[in-house]
Design a protein around this motif. Structure first.
Motif: not given
Length: 250
Positions: A27-55
């Motif tokens: 669901i996270v990936r579907h809602r944030f499907s294209n984040c090219t050029g964006y700055s993304i912040l995970g707050v709390g314990y979000a690391t399991p969901y952040l890896g897909v955005f690194r590229e």
């Protein structure tokens, strides 16, 4: 009660944690499907969901609450994680395009201050995904999972909290219909549970997921008509007991 970062990491290394990561992550990936050029912040314990955005993202940061602890993330390369006070984050105004809040809202003592801080650092029109335990879900009733700690929310409570902090909810989702049991066969049926629960809109999902945008102006409440709010006065009575004034004629 705040969870220790070691407990959170252990949960996501378990079969139940892998199911949660997969079902929430889609669901996270579907809602944030294209984040090219964006700055993304995970707050709390979000690391399991952040890896897909690194590229694709310009930068991806992971801020973890001081009372929770911090782990190094990612495991290779420069660290992008930090231990912070979540109500005073070390970022300038309007510096983040997308934010993901998970394992944070339910354990903080000041949820409004946390959301107000996220509002500050989001860019105009920036978007946030808030994942919080559902009050009606089974996951919030068992302390064997991270979602069983802290304050769960109903949909109306979460909606009111977002609006009070100047976020406009734009999309609602639910996840974790599958019971949080350790039986592997049951956990493998997670996708089936999600499809059935989502299709019929069944109660009992483990988490609520709300996507919201940053409002730039405080909405003006509807006002009563001015004439309705003015005090109403009755006509003054005729004066009594006073002799009429005579007109003098020379």
């Amino acid at each position: 009660m705040s969870l220790d970062v070691v407990d959170l990491r252990s949960f996501y290394d378990s079969p139940a944690g892998e199911v949660a990561r997969r079902l929430i992550g889609r669901i996270v990936r579907h809602r944030f499907s294209n984040c090219t050029g964006y700055s993304i912040l995970g707050v709390g314990y979000a690391t399991p969901y952040l890896g897909v955005f690194r590229e694709e993202a310009v930068r991806v940061l992971a801020f973890m609450p001081a009372q929770q602890g911090v782990i190094n993330w990612p495991s290779s390369g420069y660290s992008a994680s930090a231990l912070v006070e979540t109500t005073t984050m070390p970022l300038p105004d309007s510096s983040i395009d997308r934010a993901i809040l998970i394992h944070g809202l339910e354990i903080t003592e000041h949820p409004r201050d946390l959301l107000a801080e996220l509002w500050r650092i989001l860019t105009p029109g920036g978007r946030i995904l808030v994942i919080a335990p559902s009050r009606s879900g089974l996951w919030a009733r068992l302390d064997s999972t991270p979602f069983g700690h802290g304050q769960p929310f109903s949909r109306s409570q979460l909606r009111d909290l977002m609006r009070e902090t100047l976020f406009s909810p734009t999309h609602w989702s639910e996840a974790l219909y599958v019971p949080p049991f350790k039986h592997r066969t049951l956990l493998r049926s997670g996708i089936m549970f999600e499809r059935i629960g989502g299709f019929f809109g069944l109660p009992g999902a483990g988490v609520l997921i709300v996507e919201a945008t940053k409002q730039l102006y405080r909405p003006i409440p509807s006002l009563r008509r001015v004439q309705d709010s003015r005090p109403q006065f009755a006509p003054a009575p005729e004066p009594v007991g006073i002799a009429p004034v005579s007109t003098f004629e020379p």
